[in-house]
Scaffold this active site. Structure first.
Site, PDB file in Angstrom:
ATOM      1  N   HIS A   1     -24.286  -7.156 -18.189  1.00 26.56           N
ATOM      2  CA  HIS A   1     -23.661  -6.103 -17.379  1.00 26.56           C
ATOM      3  C   HIS A   1     -24.564  -4.870 -17.334  1.00 26.56           C
ATOM      4  O   HIS A   1     -24.953  -4.338 -18.375  1.00 26.56           O
ATOM      5  CB  HIS A   1     -22.274  -5.738 -17.929  1.00 26.56           C
ATOM      6  CG  HIS A   1     -21.227  -6.753 -17.597  1.00 26.56           C
ATOM      7  ND1 HIS A   1     -20.215  -7.107 -18.459  1.00 26.56           N
ATOM      8  CD2 HIS A   1     -21.048  -7.498 -16.463  1.00 26.56           C
ATOM      9  CE1 HIS A   1     -19.453  -8.033 -17.874  1.00 26.56           C
ATOM     10  NE2 HIS A   1     -19.937  -8.282 -16.677  1.00 26.56           N
ATOM     11  N   ALA A   2     -24.842  -4.404 -16.119  1.00 28.32           N
ATOM     12  CA  ALA A   2     -25.894  -3.407 -15.905  1.00 28.32           C
ATOM     13  C   ALA A   2     -25.731  -2.132 -16.736  1.00 28.32           C
ATOM     14  O   ALA A   2     -26.673  -1.642 -17.342  1.00 28.32           O
ATOM     15  CB  ALA A   2     -25.938  -3.057 -14.423  1.00 28.32           C
TER      16      ALA A   2
ATOM     17  N   GLU B   1     -24.243  -1.508 -19.488  1.00 26.47           N
ATOM     18  CA  GLU B   1     -24.059  -1.626 -20.939  1.00 26.47           C
ATOM     19  C   GLU B   1     -25.431  -1.553 -21.627  1.00 26.47           C
ATOM     20  O   GLU B   1     -25.929  -2.522 -22.181  1.00 26.47           O
ATOM     21  CB  GLU B   1     -23.285  -2.923 -21.229  1.00 26.47           C
ATOM     22  CG  GLU B   1     -21.915  -2.887 -20.558  1.00 26.47           C
ATOM     23  CD  GLU B   1     -21.167  -4.225 -20.525  1.00 26.47           C
ATOM     24  OE1 GLU B   1     -21.587  -5.163 -21.224  1.00 26.47           O
ATOM     25  OE2 GLU B   1     -20.160  -4.319 -19.788  1.00 26.47           O
TER      26      GLU B   1
ATOM     27  N   ARG C   1     -21.883  -2.167 -12.750  1.00 23.43           N
ATOM     28  CA  ARG C   1     -21.687  -3.307 -13.667  1.00 23.43           C
ATOM     29  C   ARG C   1     -22.320  -4.612 -13.143  1.00 23.43           C
ATOM     30  O   ARG C   1     -22.879  -5.394 -13.898  1.00 23.43           O
ATOM     31  CB  ARG C   1     -20.179  -3.508 -13.826  1.00 23.43           C
ATOM     32  CG  ARG C   1     -19.727  -4.815 -14.458  1.00 23.43           C
ATOM     33  CD  ARG C   1     -18.206  -4.859 -14.444  1.00 23.43           C
ATOM     34  NE  ARG C   1     -17.657  -6.155 -14.788  1.00 23.43           N
ATOM     35  CZ  ARG C   1     -17.215  -6.495 -15.993  1.00 23.43           C
ATOM     36  NH1 ARG C   1     -17.293  -5.648 -16.999  1.00 23.43           N
ATOM     37  NH2 ARG C   1     -16.692  -7.690 -16.209  1.00 23.43           N
TER      38      ARG C   1
ATOM     39  N   ASN D   1     -20.665 -12.105 -15.095  1.00 26.89           N
ATOM     40  CA  ASN D   1     -19.854 -12.692 -16.166  1.00 26.89           C
ATOM     41  C   ASN D   1     -18.516 -13.237 -15.640  1.00 26.89           C
ATOM     42  O   ASN D   1     -17.562 -13.399 -16.388  1.00 26.89           O
ATOM     43  CB  ASN D   1     -19.607 -11.671 -17.283  1.00 26.89           C
ATOM     44  CG  ASN D   1     -19.600 -12.328 -18.656  1.00 26.89           C
ATOM     45  OD1 ASN D   1     -20.256 -13.356 -18.859  1.00 26.89           O
ATOM     46  ND2 ASN D   1     -18.854 -11.768 -19.595  1.00 26.89           N
ATOM     47  N   ARG D   2     -18.481 -13.516 -14.341  1.00 26.38           N
ATOM     48  CA  ARG D   2     -17.345 -14.228 -13.712  1.00 26.38           C
ATOM     49  C   ARG D   2     -17.878 -15.344 -12.814  1.00 26.38           C
ATOM     50  O   ARG D   2     -17.147 -15.889 -12.020  1.00 26.38           O
ATOM     51  CB  ARG D   2     -16.501 -13.268 -12.852  1.00 26.38           C
ATOM     52  CG  ARG D   2     -15.837 -12.139 -13.610  1.00 26.38           C
ATOM     53  CD  ARG D   2     -14.729 -12.625 -14.546  1.00 26.38           C
ATOM     54  NE  ARG D   2     -14.101 -11.495 -15.219  1.00 26.38           N
ATOM     55  CZ  ARG D   2     -14.595 -10.925 -16.322  1.00 26.38           C
ATOM     56  NH1 ARG D   2     -15.709 -11.395 -16.881  1.00 26.38           N
ATOM     57  NH2 ARG D   2     -13.964  -9.911 -16.881  1.00 26.38           N
TER      58      ARG D   2
ATOM     59  N   HIS E   1     -22.508  -7.320 -25.194  1.00 25.36           N
ATOM     60  CA  HIS E   1     -21.919  -6.435 -24.184  1.00 25.36           C
ATOM     61  C   HIS E   1     -21.551  -5.126 -24.872  1.00 25.36           C
ATOM     62  O   HIS E   1     -21.700  -4.969 -26.078  1.00 25.36           O
ATOM     63  CB  HIS E   1     -20.634  -7.060 -23.620  1.00 25.36           C
ATOM     64  CG  HIS E   1     -20.864  -8.210 -22.697  1.00 25.36           C
ATOM     65  ND1 HIS E   1     -20.591  -8.163 -21.365  1.00 25.36           N
ATOM     66  CD2 HIS E   1     -21.328  -9.467 -22.934  1.00 25.36           C
ATOM     67  CE1 HIS E   1     -20.880  -9.323 -20.800  1.00 25.36           C
ATOM     68  NE2 HIS E   1     -21.323 -10.147 -21.730  1.00 25.36           N
TER      69      HIS E   1
ATOM     70  N   GLU F   1     -19.024  -7.262 -28.385  1.00 26.95           N
ATOM     71  CA  GLU F   1     -18.888  -5.967 -27.705  1.00 26.95           C
ATOM     72  C   GLU F   1     -19.346  -4.900 -28.683  1.00 26.95           C
ATOM     73  O   GLU F   1     -18.684  -4.621 -29.691  1.00 26.95           O
ATOM     74  CB  GLU F   1     -17.438  -5.720 -27.279  1.00 26.95           C
ATOM     75  CG  GLU F   1     -16.887  -6.741 -26.294  1.00 26.95           C
ATOM     76  CD  GLU F   1     -17.264  -6.468 -24.826  1.00 26.95           C
ATOM     77  OE1 GLU F   1     -17.960  -5.465 -24.564  1.00 26.95           O
ATOM     78  OE2 GLU F   1     -16.858  -7.265 -23.973  1.00 26.95           O
TER      79      GLU F   1
HETATM   80  O1  0X9 Z   1     -14.957  -8.863 -19.254  1.00 29.78           O
HETATM   81  C1  0X9 Z   1     -16.065  -9.199 -19.678  1.00 29.78           C
HETATM   82  O2  0X9 Z   1     -16.897  -9.800 -19.008  1.00 29.78           O
HETATM   83  C2  0X9 Z   1     -16.416  -8.832 -21.130  1.00 29.78           C
HETATM   84  N1  0X9 Z   1     -16.038  -7.482 -21.421  1.00 29.78           N
HETATM   85  S1  0X9 Z   1     -16.842  -6.234 -20.716  1.00 29.78           S
HETATM   86  O3  0X9 Z   1     -16.064  -5.036 -20.965  1.00 29.78           O
HETATM   87  N2  0X9 Z   1     -18.235  -6.039 -21.441  1.00 29.78           N
HETATM   88  O4  0X9 Z   1     -17.024  -6.518 -19.328  1.00 29.78           O
HETATM   89  C3  0X9 Z   1     -15.671  -9.757 -22.070  1.00 29.78           C
HETATM   90  C4  0X9 Z   1     -15.915 -11.206 -21.857  1.00 29.78           C
HETATM   91  C5  0X9 Z   1     -15.182 -12.037 -22.872  1.00 29.78           C
HETATM   92  N3  0X9 Z   1     -15.299 -13.435 -22.640  1.00 29.78           N
HETATM   93  C6  0X9 Z   1     -14.478 -14.129 -21.792  1.00 29.78           C
HETATM   94  N4  0X9 Z   1     -13.497 -13.586 -21.163  1.00 29.78           N
HETATM   95  N5  0X9 Z   1     -14.712 -15.412 -21.672  1.00 29.78           N
HETATM   96 ZN    ZN Z   2     -19.980  -6.500 -20.381  1.00 30.78          ZN
END
Ligand code: 0X9
Ligand code: ZN
Length: 296
Positions: A37-38, A40, A93, A112-113, A163, A240
């Protein structure tokens, strides 16, 4: 080769280009990291510091005969670069994907999605959302390239993606509140990290340990679930990093040094406990009685 020769020998370093991230491979086996994530910023700092420790710190040498490390300091290069361009951009992000669209023209996919394990749960179809999942899993060159490299590595024992913020060690699953089959072991190794950091920081930094779903809410398409569920990495974590929300993404420069050293010590003890080598091995690995996949 004598023992003193070994201590002064620099590890062989190989660079692999996976589009568009750079994976640095040091000539040891079985560990893996990245920051995605950018905004972070502490994640690339931690990963770079760890890489430096592994490559140069003689105290880490006792781990290295039986381990192989892979690092991706910046897994979202365009987004990361963008956060340096203005104070508004600082909190970006996603990546910088041009999503088209005539009216909104919102940019970016949440990397991360975008991974293909239960892609879509707890993610958005709206290109303007911070958690936009993209048009399909692995639609993005960053995620597509990384998964190819990760698959090519072979069996990975430990995967950590850094993260911020929150001070939590999260293990799968993120897409469901169900606990994974080796949850006890996942928790034990996570606690080794959190206990080590607590000791190392003189009690200042306290991490919470738990499942991603229960602690952060359901979200799929993330690297940790994919590493665990698709690659079969038995120990897969999202860490995190600090803080708990006071400075949030804008962790001050004065905190970088402590954070990278605390985190490195925590990671050292995780790997030491898994491999049965190094300073933390005896005290911790025996008591925990795990090591199911480690190929020393
Ligand atoms: O939401 C996220 O991608 C992560 N938190 S952040 O605040 N850094 O964006 C947590 C990801 C946790 N892992 C999964 N949900 N699989
Ligand atoms: Zn993140």
């Amino acid at each position: 080769m004598t023992e003193s020769d070994e201590l002064t020998t620099t590890p062989r370093t190989t660079l692999q280009h996976s589009l568009p991230s750079l994976v640095t491979k040091l000539s040891y086996k079985n560990t893996d990291y990245l920051g995605i994530h950018a905004r972070e910023w502490i994640s690339p700092a931690v990963t770079t510091y760890l890489m430096h420790q592994v490559a140069t710190n003689p105290n880490w040498r006792n781990l290295l005969d039986s381990t192989e490390w892979y690092f991706v300091p910046v897994a979202n290069p365009d987004g990361y670069q963008y956060t340096f361009t203005s104070s508004r951009a600082r909190l970006w992000r996603k990546n910088r994907r041009d999503n088209g669209g005539i009216i909104t023209r919102c940019k970016g996919v949440d990397l991360n999605r975008n991974w293909n394990l239960k892609w879509g749960v707890g993610a958005s179809s709206n290109p303007c959302s911070e958690i936009y999942k993209g048009i399909e899993a692995f639609s993005e060159p960053e995620t597509y390239g990384l998964q190819r490299v990760m698959k090519s590595i072979g069996d990975i024992d430990l995967f950590i993606t850094f993260h911020s913020f929150g001070q939590t060690v999260l293990y799968p699953w993120g897409w469901t509140n169900e606990a994974p089959s080796n949850v006890k072991q996942l928790k034990s190794l996570a606690k080794i990290f959190s206990n080590t950091v607590r000791e190392q920081s003189g009690g200042r930094i306290d991490y919470e340990v738990g499942g991603s779903g229960p602690l952060y809410g359901l979200a799929s398409g993330a690297t940790d679930d994919w590493a665990y569920g698709i690659l079969g990495v038995p120990f897969s974590y999202t860490i995190e990093l600090p803080d708990k929300g006071n400075y949030a993404f804008l962790l001050p420069e004065s905190e970088i040094s402590n954070t990278v050293t605390d985190t490195a010590e925590g990671v050292y003890c995780m790997v030491s406990s898994l491999s049965g080598k190094g300073r933390c091995s005896r005290r911790r690995a025996r008591r925990m009685n795990f090591n199911p996949h480690f190929r020393a």
